[in-house]
Design an enzyme around this catalytic site. Structure first.
Site, PDB file in Angstrom:
ATOM      1  N   CYS A   1       1.010  -1.091   0.014  1.00  0.00           N
ATOM      2  CA  CYS A   1       0.029   0.020  -0.211  1.00  0.00           C
ATOM      3  C   CYS A   1       0.834   1.255   0.015  1.00  0.00           C
ATOM      4  O   CYS A   1       1.976   1.123   0.744  1.00  0.00           O
ATOM      5  CB  CYS A   1      -0.853  -0.029   1.450  1.00  0.00           C
ATOM      6  SG  CYS A   1      -1.922   1.549   1.190  1.00  0.00           S
TER       7      CYS A   1
ATOM      8  N   GLU B   1      -7.406  11.950  -4.865  1.00  0.00           N
ATOM      9  CA  GLU B   1      -7.567  13.234  -4.433  1.00  0.00           C
ATOM     10  C   GLU B   1      -6.801  14.290  -5.191  1.00  0.00           C
ATOM     11  O   GLU B   1      -5.752  14.225  -5.638  1.00  0.00           O
ATOM     12  CB  GLU B   1      -7.176  13.386  -2.934  1.00  0.00           C
ATOM     13  CG  GLU B   1      -7.665  14.780  -1.980  1.00  0.00           C
ATOM     14  CD  GLU B   1      -7.374  14.661  -0.632  1.00  0.00           C
ATOM     15  OE1 GLU B   1      -8.108  14.097   0.011  1.00  0.00           O
ATOM     16  OE2 GLU B   1      -6.238  15.268  -0.254  1.00  0.00           O
TER      17      GLU B   1
ATOM     18  N   HIS C   1       4.297   1.921   1.799  1.00  0.00           N
ATOM     19  CA  HIS C   1       4.648   2.172   3.180  1.00  0.00           C
ATOM     20  C   HIS C   1       4.101   0.971   3.932  1.00  0.00           C
ATOM     21  O   HIS C   1       4.058   0.837   5.306  1.00  0.00           O
ATOM     22  CB  HIS C   1       3.646   3.471   3.897  1.00  0.00           C
ATOM     23  CG  HIS C   1       2.443   3.306   3.379  1.00  0.00           C
ATOM     24  ND1 HIS C   1       2.034   4.469   2.838  1.00  0.00           N
ATOM     25  CD2 HIS C   1       1.348   2.940   3.527  1.00  0.00           C
ATOM     26  CE1 HIS C   1       0.643   4.753   2.606  1.00  0.00           C
ATOM     27  NE2 HIS C   1       0.220   3.261   2.949  1.00  0.00           N
TER      28      HIS C   1
ATOM     29  N   HIS D   1       3.951   7.601   7.899  1.00  0.00           N
ATOM     30  CA  HIS D   1       3.227   7.232   6.506  1.00  0.00           C
ATOM     31  C   HIS D   1       1.832   8.030   6.456  1.00  0.00           C
ATOM     32  O   HIS D   1       1.096   8.162   5.330  1.00  0.00           O
ATOM     33  CB  HIS D   1       2.926   6.026   6.353  1.00  0.00           C
ATOM     34  CG  HIS D   1       1.655   5.261   6.918  1.00  0.00           C
ATOM     35  ND1 HIS D   1       1.286   5.384   8.056  1.00  0.00           N
ATOM     36  CD2 HIS D   1       0.507   4.585   6.313  1.00  0.00           C
ATOM     37  CE1 HIS D   1       0.318   4.948   8.464  1.00  0.00           C
ATOM     38  NE2 HIS D   1      -0.329   4.261   7.188  1.00  0.00           N
ATOM     39  N   GLY D   2       1.357   8.749   7.338  1.00  0.00           N
ATOM     40  CA  GLY D   2       0.043   9.570   7.519  1.00  0.00           C
ATOM     41  C   GLY D   2      -0.213  10.037   8.812  1.00  0.00           C
ATOM     42  O   GLY D   2       0.573  10.254   9.522  1.00  0.00           O
TER      43      GLY D   2
END
Length: 472
Positions: free
Chosen positions: A96, A205, A322, A395-396
């Site tokens: 992912c 997005e 990631h 990663h976020g």
């Protein structure tokens, strides 16, 4: 869990039996997991028991509870000392990752075309549970070609261009993929999903560059203030999930043979050099290539929409995973060692000068892509010299609510209306899909990035804000 604050943005979990190394958590106090509802720090300590682990069991600022490893966990094992590989250190959504494309138009120019672009992207982007894909593979042989070749094979078949591969981690494909280690059930789940988002926190997005922190590096990446971008976040879909399931079961059965005991069965593992370890790495690499091809095909579909609706092009900034375990060379205690580096919800962040970077990025370092929660900003970072944790970073934003809790929290609210009130166009397949990913379900991504930068893991380059979002 007792934590010792070693330095700003760095906490230590002291080693105690059966831990082989200490735990290290990169975070501010406000970002530390709530021990009452999140046992991820316990998982950090559990990971420190793995055979062959070196340095420490690391946790990134976005750390939260996961399967075996915490999400945001990094651990490296030494191949020379029977170091192990653990599918839980990669996760179910193998490879992912995030792909960022930059358009040759500015936000003001897009304004009159936004609805048309979003409608086009909505139609062109299969998403949600189950089947549906941009690329309809002919047969098992063509799927095997995807599993071996990743983005390279996708480009060969007309989905993209040669420059794309220069801007992909591993130049578009992981070597040593072995489709023979992919079960028939995994094949069935993956056959009709190449070029699809899936569900959960995956999205496409449309964004704009709101702020640039380092103009020189941003220019090298291909970014400028006000520029329109497209960010794609997805992985290996059902194929990767099945591969993780299959190989966890296989390793559970053989651990006694290798004298391995772990405090959590979700940490099932085997020596990297063992038949089971090699089988998993071969299957994992195949899933990683599937994920790379998946993002490549989705990006090409987005390019067609932009070309049709705006007459403008999209160039790839970078594509990075990631969720992966990779054999890499790192300095440990003064020696260069071959390590199996697990990054689970953590991003590789190579520093300037690294030989694995393409020529045009080598002077500035690797782009690191950090998506925020839906409706909030995202960040582009770069790797820095001398970083700890084997050149890894966050990663976020990191969840603070489960999907069920998030859905319950917005009961009586209209998630779509709340997002659109922020001047963000929404193309969502379901109310639940939007509810699960509202910003309240996540940590503050700005605070996460501040902690990562403060801990010396990376450096900020640019901040991007959402204009429109496509979700399952």
């Amino acid at each position: 869990m007792d934590l010792v604050e070693e330095a700003p943005y760095r906490f230590r979990i002291d080693r105690h039996d059966p831990m082989r190394v200490p735990g290290v958590v990169f975070a501010s106090r406000s970002l530390l997991p709530d021990a009452a509802g999140d046992r991820s720090l316990e998982q950090v300590a559990n990971v420190a028991t793995l055979p062959g682990i070196v340095g420490a069991s690391y946790a990134m600022p976005d750390v939260h509870w996961g399967y075996g490893f915490p999400i945001g966990g990094v651990a490296a094992t030494d191949l020379a000392t029977d170091g192990v590989v653990s599918p839980g250190g990669v996760g179910f959504d193998i490879s992912c990752g995030v792909r960022l494309l930059a358009a040759d138009l500015d936000r003001a120019e897009l304004a009159g075309h936004l609805d048309a672009v979003m409608d086009g992207l909505s139609v062109a982007t299969p998403r949600g549970m189950g089947r549906g894909a941009v690329w309809q593979l002919a047969d098992r042989a063509e799927l095997d070609a995807v599993l071996r070749g990743g983005s390279r094979y996708a480009v060969e078949r007309g989905h993209g261009n040669a420059r794309d591969l220069e801007r992909c981690e591993d130049y578009g494909a992981v070597d040593d993929a072995d489709p023979a280690q992919v079960s028939e059930r995994a094949v069935q789940r993956g056959q009709q999903q190449v070029g699809s988002l899936g569900s959960g926190n995956h999205f496409l997005e449309v964004q704009a560059v709101e702020e640039v922190y380092d103009a020189q590096v941003a220019t090298a990446f291909g970014l400028r203030p006000g520029q329109v971008c497209v960010m794609i976040h997805c992985g290996s879909r059902g194929l990767g999930h099945q591969i993780c399931t299959d190989h966890v079961r296989a390793m559970e059965q053989v651990m006694p043979r290798y004298g391995i005991e772990v405090p959590d069965r979700q940490l099932a593992c085997a020596p990297v050099s063992s038949p089971e370890g090699r089988a998993y790495l071969g299957a994992m690499a195949a899933a990683a290539n599937y994920a790379r091809a998946n993002r490549q095909v989705l990006a090409e579909a987005a390019r067609r929409v932009f070309a049709t609706r705006t007459g403008r092009a999209l160039d790839l900034v970078y594509d990075v995973s990631h969720n992966l375990a990779k054999i890499e060379q790192h300095r440990v205690d003064g020696d260069t060692r071959r390590l199996c580096v697990h990054r689970k919800g953590a991003t590789r962040a190579l520093p300037p000068g690294h030989p694995d970077l393409p020529d045009d990025l080598r002077p500035v370092g690797q782009p690191v892509l950090i998506p925020g929660s839906m409706g909030t900003g995202s960040y582009v970072l770069t790797g820095v010299p001398g970083a700890p944790a084997f050149a890894s970073t966050c990663h976020g934003a990191g969840r603070v609510q489960s999907r069920r809790q998030a859905t319950k929290a917005v009961r009586g609210h209209d998630p779509r209306r709340e997002i659109e009130a922020r001047d963000i166009a929404v193309r969502g397949a379901s109310r639940r899909g939007l509810a699960e990913e509202m910003p309240a379900a996540y940590k503050d991504v700005a605070a996460v990035v501040e902690a990562a930068e403060g801990a010396g893991l990376c450096r900020r380059v640019a901040r991007l804000v959402p204009i429109g979002v496509v979700k399952g």
